[in-house]
Scaffold this motif. Sequence first.
Motif, PDB file in Angstrom:
ATOM      1  N   LEU A 285       0.853  -1.184   0.000  1.00  0.00           N
ATOM      2  CA  LEU A 285       0.000   0.000   0.000  1.00  0.00           C
ATOM      3  C   LEU A 285       0.889   1.235   0.000  1.00  0.00           C
ATOM      4  CD1 LEU A 285      -2.159  -2.099   0.969  1.00  0.00           C
ATOM      5  CD2 LEU A 285      -3.091  -0.285   2.415  1.00  0.00           C
ATOM      6  N   PHE A 286       0.538   2.218  -0.800  1.00  0.00           N
ATOM      7  CA  PHE A 286       1.309   3.464  -0.807  1.00  0.00           C
ATOM      8  C   PHE A 286       0.366   4.627  -1.081  1.00  0.00           C
ATOM      9  CE2 PHE A 286       1.371   1.502  -4.950  1.00  0.00           C
ATOM     10  CZ  PHE A 286       1.173   2.533  -5.862  1.00  0.00           C
ATOM     11  N   GLY A 287       0.841   5.829  -0.771  1.00  0.00           N
ATOM     12  CA  GLY A 287       0.009   7.013  -0.875  1.00  0.00           C
ATOM     13  C   GLY A 287       0.086   7.715  -2.215  1.00  0.00           C
ATOM     14  N   GLU A 288      -0.507   8.892  -2.250  1.00  0.00           N
ATOM     15  CA  GLU A 288      -0.630   9.646  -3.499  1.00  0.00           C
ATOM     16  C   GLU A 288       0.656  10.330  -3.941  1.00  0.00           C
ATOM     17  OE1 GLU A 288      -4.697  11.581  -4.241  1.00  0.00           O
ATOM     18  OE2 GLU A 288      -4.351  11.886  -2.098  1.00  0.00           O
ATOM     19  N   HIS A 289       1.586  10.539  -3.022  1.00  0.00           N
ATOM     20  CA  HIS A 289       2.779  11.335  -3.332  1.00  0.00           C
ATOM     21  C   HIS A 289       3.921  10.424  -3.778  1.00  0.00           C
ATOM     22  CE1 HIS A 289       0.576  14.646  -1.545  1.00  0.00           C
ATOM     23  NE2 HIS A 289       0.350  13.877  -0.500  1.00  0.00           N
ATOM     24  N   ALA A 290       3.780   9.903  -4.989  1.00  0.00           N
ATOM     25  CA  ALA A 290       4.735   8.916  -5.507  1.00  0.00           C
ATOM     26  C   ALA A 290       5.365   9.367  -6.818  1.00  0.00           C
ATOM     27  CB  ALA A 290       4.034   7.571  -5.697  1.00  0.00           C
ATOM     28  N   GLN A 291       5.564  10.672  -6.955  1.00  0.00           N
ATOM     29  CA  GLN A 291       6.025  11.200  -8.235  1.00  0.00           C
ATOM     30  C   GLN A 291       7.433  10.743  -8.622  1.00  0.00           C
ATOM     31  OE1 GLN A 291       5.068  12.961  -5.593  1.00  0.00           O
ATOM     32  NE2 GLN A 291       6.556  14.565  -5.061  1.00  0.00           N
ATOM     33  N   LYS A 292       8.264  10.368  -7.651  1.00  0.00           N
ATOM     34  CA  LYS A 292       9.621   9.934  -7.963  1.00  0.00           C
ATOM     35  C   LYS A 292       9.712   8.445  -8.316  1.00  0.00           C
ATOM     36  CE  LYS A 292      12.123  13.448  -5.332  1.00  0.00           C
ATOM     37  NZ  LYS A 292      13.126  13.697  -4.254  1.00  0.00           N
ATOM     38  N   ILE A 293       8.620   7.742  -8.154  1.00  0.00           N
ATOM     39  CA  ILE A 293       8.636   6.300  -8.444  1.00  0.00           C
ATOM     40  C   ILE A 293       7.504   5.934  -9.411  1.00  0.00           C
ATOM     41  CG2 ILE A 293       9.800   5.568  -6.332  1.00  0.00           C
ATOM     42  CD1 ILE A 293       6.985   4.956  -5.177  1.00  0.00           C
ATOM     43  N   LYS A 294       7.236   6.823 -10.349  1.00  0.00           N
ATOM     44  CA  LYS A 294       6.127   6.609 -11.284  1.00  0.00           C
ATOM     45  C   LYS A 294       6.255   5.304 -12.047  1.00  0.00           C
ATOM     46  CE  LYS A 294       3.195   9.961 -10.809  1.00  0.00           C
ATOM     47  NZ  LYS A 294       1.797   9.651 -10.411  1.00  0.00           N
ATOM     48  N   ASP A 295       7.482   4.977 -12.461  1.00  0.00           N
ATOM     49  CA  ASP A 295       7.669   3.737 -13.223  1.00  0.00           C
ATOM     50  C   ASP A 295       7.345   2.514 -12.367  1.00  0.00           C
ATOM     51  OD1 ASP A 295       9.845   4.359 -11.626  1.00  0.00           O
ATOM     52  OD2 ASP A 295      11.349   3.603 -13.025  1.00  0.00           O
ATOM     53  N   LEU A 296       7.734   2.547 -11.087  1.00  0.00           N
ATOM     54  CA  LEU A 296       7.429   1.431 -10.192  1.00  0.00           C
ATOM     55  C   LEU A 296       5.934   1.384  -9.887  1.00  0.00           C
ATOM     56  CD1 LEU A 296      10.390   1.649  -7.637  1.00  0.00           C
ATOM     57  CD2 LEU A 296      10.332   0.632  -9.922  1.00  0.00           C
ATOM     58  N   GLU A 297       5.340   2.547  -9.694  1.00  0.00           N
ATOM     59  CA  GLU A 297       3.896   2.617  -9.429  1.00  0.00           C
ATOM     60  C   GLU A 297       3.095   2.007 -10.570  1.00  0.00           C
ATOM     61  OE1 GLU A 297       0.431   6.010  -9.545  1.00  0.00           O
ATOM     62  OE2 GLU A 297       2.368   6.597  -8.726  1.00  0.00           O
ATOM     63  N   GLU A 298       3.422   2.394 -11.797  1.00  0.00           N
ATOM     64  CA  GLU A 298       2.696   1.882 -12.957  1.00  0.00           C
ATOM     65  C   GLU A 298       2.824   0.365 -13.048  1.00  0.00           C
ATOM     66  OE1 GLU A 298       4.273   4.005 -16.269  1.00  0.00           O
ATOM     67  OE2 GLU A 298       3.432   5.939 -15.633  1.00  0.00           O
ATOM     68  N   PHE A 299       4.010  -0.142 -12.780  1.00  0.00           N
ATOM     69  CA  PHE A 299       4.234  -1.588 -12.847  1.00  0.00           C
ATOM     70  C   PHE A 299       3.425  -2.321 -11.780  1.00  0.00           C
ATOM     71  CE2 PHE A 299       6.586  -5.346 -11.427  1.00  0.00           C
ATOM     72  CZ  PHE A 299       6.656  -6.052 -12.601  1.00  0.00           C
ATOM     73  N   VAL A 300       3.513  -1.861 -10.545  1.00  0.00           N
ATOM     74  CA  VAL A 300       2.812  -2.510  -9.438  1.00  0.00           C
ATOM     75  C   VAL A 300       1.307  -2.516  -9.661  1.00  0.00           C
ATOM     76  CG1 VAL A 300       2.199  -2.233  -6.997  1.00  0.00           C
ATOM     77  CG2 VAL A 300       4.598  -2.165  -7.693  1.00  0.00           C
ATOM     78  N   LEU A 301       0.768  -1.389 -10.081  1.00  0.00           N
ATOM     79  CA  LEU A 301      -0.677  -1.297 -10.294  1.00  0.00           C
ATOM     80  C   LEU A 301      -1.119  -2.139 -11.495  1.00  0.00           C
ATOM     81  CD1 LEU A 301      -1.336   2.499  -9.577  1.00  0.00           C
ATOM     82  CD2 LEU A 301      -1.626   0.544  -8.037  1.00  0.00           C
ATOM     83  N   SER A 302      -0.314  -2.157 -12.542  1.00  0.00           N
ATOM     84  CA  SER A 302      -0.683  -2.913 -13.743  1.00  0.00           C
ATOM     85  C   SER A 302      -0.716  -4.416 -13.495  1.00  0.00           C
ATOM     86  CB  SER A 302       0.283  -2.598 -14.891  1.00  0.00           C
ATOM     87  OG  SER A 302       1.572  -3.128 -14.638  1.00  0.00           O
ATOM     88  N   LYS A 303       0.121  -4.882 -12.567  1.00  0.00           N
ATOM     89  CA  LYS A 303       0.190  -6.310 -12.254  1.00  0.00           C
ATOM     90  C   LYS A 303      -0.726  -6.703 -11.093  1.00  0.00           C
ATOM     91  CE  LYS A 303       3.563  -7.390 -15.175  1.00  0.00           C
ATOM     92  NZ  LYS A 303       3.381  -8.349 -16.295  1.00  0.00           N
ATOM     93  N   GLY A 304      -1.388  -5.718 -10.489  1.00  0.00           N
ATOM     94  CA  GLY A 304      -2.263  -6.019  -9.356  1.00  0.00           C
ATOM     95  C   GLY A 304      -1.510  -6.428  -8.110  1.00  0.00           C
TER      96      GLY A 304
END
Length: 355
Positions: A285-304
């Motif tokens: 679980l992570f919050g809204e302020h993830a601008q420095k890890i956008k690539d990781l965020e997209e990957f984690v969310l895309s894979k569920g």
Amino acid sequence: MWDRLFPRLSISSSKPIIWFHCASVGEFNTAKPILSELKKDFFILLTYFSPRAKNFLQSQKDFYHALHPLPLDLPFSVESFLKRVNPFALMVMERELWYFMLKKTKAKKILLNTYAKGSLMERLLSKEFDLIICRTEKDKEIFHSFSAKAVACGNLKFVMEREDKDIELSMPEGKVIVAGSFHPSELGVLKGFYRELLKKVKGINLVVVPRHVSKVEVFMKELAEFKPCLKSSKVPDCRFVVVDTLGELFYLYKLSHISLVGGTFSKGVGGHNILEPVYHKKFVLFGEHAQKIKDLEEFVLSKGLGFKVKSVREAVDVAMKVINGEIVYPEFDLREYAKKIKECYMDWISKTLEV
């Protein structure tokens, strides 16, 4: 500055020399799995751009043979550096596109873990590389449009090679939540989350790891209502532990049923590594302020593999669904995924260097 303007290094090696350049600490940490493999057969001369990286890099000598600041991107400085080094190959991490460095170096050149922006500098310099290894197929296509040789292997940030070890905690029976890399400014969110969770579930254990161990006293004071124990005190059956030891967070995630990653729950930080819990097949679980890890965020969310939450209530709702088994972790193994990425990089590097 003088070392960058007038390089004075002297290198003697029976192994071919690879000049490996990283901008700063982040790029170096990403490159570690590749450096570990290359160091077996080559002499690694590591250069860096950020002056702040020097002290950290000096403590990482297992990954290179020699360290030097990047020469200034002036013809004289680059030529002087090259005469002293005579590299077999130049390898560059991500987006360090220095004009004279690339134009003056006649050895084989490889750009690693890069992504395309479609800039004029990319158009001018991408063809200088014998090989560009990109993160995505889209990046590869853009570099191909510049007539550069490019392949897509994935993001090297996903490759986390750590020794296997277990961290012992004496906690009562119950589900375990690990909150890693938290800052003092995020403790309000963490307290609200834990309070609400305790109303719904009996016997919830919480392990909190401050981002900076120097802030442990602040954490103990702010979290006093939950009667926290310091990990180093080894209090038996403590339900709320604040970790005051170093280098254990990655392994503590293994003990969790669900993990929260800090740097994302208040403004000003931009996020920390949300892949570490995923490595152990744990939801993150992570919050809204993830601008420095956008690539990781997209990957984690895309894979569920995790959830981006906007409020304490949303975080509690998601945590409850995981705890109750309403949400099941997908059949995805980051270790195997990362292994294939590394193999792809090393295969292409070996082919290009003709090792």
